[in-house]
Design an enzyme around this catalytic site. Sequence first.
Site, PDB file in Angstrom:
ATOM      1  N   GLY A 119     -12.559  -5.180   0.425  1.00 40.76           N
ATOM      2  CA  GLY A 119     -14.308  -4.682   0.678  1.00 40.76           C
ATOM      3  C   GLY A 119     -15.137  -3.840  -0.961  1.00 40.76           C
ATOM      4  O   GLY A 119     -15.199  -4.074  -1.349  1.00 40.76           O
ATOM      5  N   LYS A 165     -18.192 -19.528   0.706  1.00 39.84           N
ATOM      6  CA  LYS A 165     -19.403 -19.325   0.998  1.00 39.84           C
ATOM      7  C   LYS A 165     -20.244 -18.851  -0.447  1.00 39.84           C
ATOM      8  O   LYS A 165     -20.040 -17.368  -0.562  1.00 39.84           O
ATOM      9  CB  LYS A 165     -19.530 -18.822   2.126  1.00 39.84           C
ATOM     10  CG  LYS A 165     -19.677 -19.350   3.304  1.00 39.84           C
ATOM     11  CD  LYS A 165     -19.395 -19.274   4.542  1.00 39.84           C
ATOM     12  CE  LYS A 165     -19.774 -20.093   5.562  1.00 39.84           C
ATOM     13  NZ  LYS A 165     -20.172 -19.570   7.147  1.00 39.84           N
ATOM     14  N   ARG A 168       1.078  -1.029   0.492  1.00 42.00           N
ATOM     15  CA  ARG A 168       0.187  -0.011  -0.185  1.00 42.00           C
ATOM     16  C   ARG A 168       0.393   1.201  -0.074  1.00 42.00           C
ATOM     17  O   ARG A 168       0.847   2.397  -0.647  1.00 42.00           O
ATOM     18  CB  ARG A 168      -0.709   0.157   1.737  1.00 42.00           C
ATOM     19  CG  ARG A 168      -2.266  -0.992   1.112  1.00 42.00           C
ATOM     20  CD  ARG A 168      -2.927  -0.906   2.086  1.00 42.00           C
ATOM     21  NE  ARG A 168      -4.201  -2.309   2.126  1.00 42.00           N
ATOM     22  CZ  ARG A 168      -5.071  -2.242   2.590  1.00 42.00           C
ATOM     23  NH1 ARG A 168      -4.875  -2.170   4.010  1.00 42.00           N
ATOM     24  NH2 ARG A 168      -6.406  -2.856   2.149  1.00 42.00           N
ATOM     25  N   GLY A 187      -8.618 -10.545  -1.252  1.00 40.85           N
ATOM     26  CA  GLY A 187      -7.298 -10.782  -0.612  1.00 40.85           C
ATOM     27  C   GLY A 187      -7.010 -12.157  -0.324  1.00 40.85           C
ATOM     28  O   GLY A 187      -5.882 -12.436  -0.585  1.00 40.85           O
TER      29      GLY A 187
HETATM   30  P1  ADP Z   1     -11.458 -13.805  -1.218  1.00 40.93           P
HETATM   31  O1  ADP Z   1     -10.320 -13.125   0.032  1.00 40.93           O
HETATM   32  O2  ADP Z   1     -11.111 -13.993  -2.265  1.00 40.93           O
HETATM   33  O3  ADP Z   1     -12.891 -13.432  -1.572  1.00 40.93           O
HETATM   34  P2  ADP Z   1     -12.985 -15.515   0.399  1.00 40.93           P
HETATM   35  O4  ADP Z   1     -12.820 -15.332   1.135  1.00 40.93           O
HETATM   36  O5  ADP Z   1     -14.301 -15.786  -0.737  1.00 40.93           O
HETATM   37  O6  ADP Z   1     -11.764 -15.710  -1.148  1.00 40.93           O
HETATM   38  O7  ADP Z   1     -12.389 -17.155  -0.335  1.00 40.93           O
HETATM   39  C1  ADP Z   1     -11.079 -17.802   0.015  1.00 40.93           C
HETATM   40  C2  ADP Z   1     -11.554 -19.134   0.593  1.00 40.93           C
HETATM   41  O8  ADP Z   1     -12.229 -20.150   0.698  1.00 40.93           O
HETATM   42  C3  ADP Z   1     -10.337 -19.838   1.101  1.00 40.93           C
HETATM   43  O9  ADP Z   1      -9.460 -19.827   2.133  1.00 40.93           O
HETATM   44  C4  ADP Z   1     -10.566 -21.363   0.919  1.00 40.93           C
HETATM   45  O10 ADP Z   1      -9.431 -21.957   1.443  1.00 40.93           O
HETATM   46  C5  ADP Z   1     -11.969 -22.298   0.754  1.00 40.93           C
HETATM   47  N1  ADP Z   1     -12.681 -22.939  -0.176  1.00 40.93           N
HETATM   48  C6  ADP Z   1     -12.094 -22.468  -1.279  1.00 40.93           C
HETATM   49  N2  ADP Z   1     -12.865 -23.805  -2.049  1.00 40.93           N
HETATM   50  C7  ADP Z   1     -13.621 -24.737  -0.830  1.00 40.93           C
HETATM   51  C8  ADP Z   1     -13.635 -25.835  -0.626  1.00 40.93           C
HETATM   52  N3  ADP Z   1     -14.050 -26.844  -1.584  1.00 40.93           N
HETATM   53  N4  ADP Z   1     -13.663 -26.082   0.676  1.00 40.93           N
HETATM   54  C9  ADP Z   1     -13.645 -25.416   1.598  1.00 40.93           C
HETATM   55  N5  ADP Z   1     -13.081 -24.129   1.508  1.00 40.93           N
HETATM   56  C10 ADP Z   1     -12.432 -23.960   0.105  1.00 40.93           C
END
Ligand code: ADP
Length: 385
Positions: A366, A186, A29, A343
Amino acid sequence: MGDIVGKAVLVREDLNVPMKDGVVSDDTRLRAAVPTINELSDRGAKVLVLSHFGRPKAPTPEFSLAQIAEPLSQVLGRPVRYIDWEGDKEAVATLRPGDIAVLENTRFFGGEEKNDPAVVKRFAAVGDLYVNDAFSAAHRAHASTEGIAHVLPAFAGRAMEAELDALQKALGAPEHPVAAVVGGAKVSSKLDVLTHLVTKVDHLIIGGGMANTFLAARGVDVGKSLCEHDLTDTAEAILEAAAAANCTVHLPYDVVVAKEFAANPPTRTVNVHEVAADEMILDVGPAAVEALADVLKICRTLVWNGPMGAFEIPPFDAATVALAKTAAALTREGSLVSVAGGGDTVAALNHAGVAGDFSFVSTAGGAFLEWMEGKELPGVKALMG
Ligand code: ADP
Ligand code: MG
């Protein structure tokens, strides 16, 4: 902006860097702030950097931006003064054209996050002009990110411009076909993203844990997988909205499963209909990844948020790494504009060693997600008028 020699320019940056034992552990940053700050300094402005730092409940040294003046000075290659909000006017008056100072944490004012007009006034009192260079804070209508833009002549900084330009190319006025990769844990955290994207993109590639909810909606037994069973109706509605908008949704048809969530456990690669009751889906399978690579090959634009699998734990990084490498190669060849953010997504692309090959990687978190939801960011809107 015109002639700014001797003008006090308040520049909103995001200096909210991670610290470990009093040392900046990731200066991304700070580096992002360099072009704008040095340009304003070169043009003879008195540069006053505004930023929040952490989530202070009260003004304490732990949350003071005084500790960031020196690290910022290092990356700028120029001296940086620190100015407290007490006696700030006197201190600013001693600055000469080209001088750079960082003002104390904006969140030391309780009214910062409430966009309190009194705090807006307090900030504006020390500046002649305002530059917002912090896209990552633009989803918040705070005094230093939004309110002040209505009080002083307001402009976008270089990093902000670059971010807006990349996002415009990716979803504003993209070259079609457009693909979106949405993964992560999720569905519930990305409902608005998915709902917005089906109206914008030609191909929606769903991976990660959230794909399980869509598979369940389609009648697949996902065993012990992470799955929001209460959201299968919502998933179904998204699939219907996609069909109505001519957006092709790609769900995995083979997957990598294991009985435990641990490094290098026994795994099976199976068709989604063959997941056993005691197994978890932890990655997209190789056949699906190959088919998804073919989708990217026919696309001109890609937006990516969320890993395809539990990439932190080998071997469940395979699909994410393979698809990221394909996107990177297509970008290098000039056939794809690729924009990614989030992230864990940034961490995954770094893990794959391809973050530098993407057209643009947003570290905004965000703000990036809200933009993917199609929301107008208050900090950006305020700059436009
Ligand atoms: P970002 O931070 O890029 O927006 P998210 O926080 O939505 O991404 O998602 C990242 C998380 O999703 C990681 O910790 C990863 O382990 C988890 N993840 C991805 N695929 C699966 C899966 N099949 N089962 C459980 N967790 C998962
Ligand atoms: Mg995350």
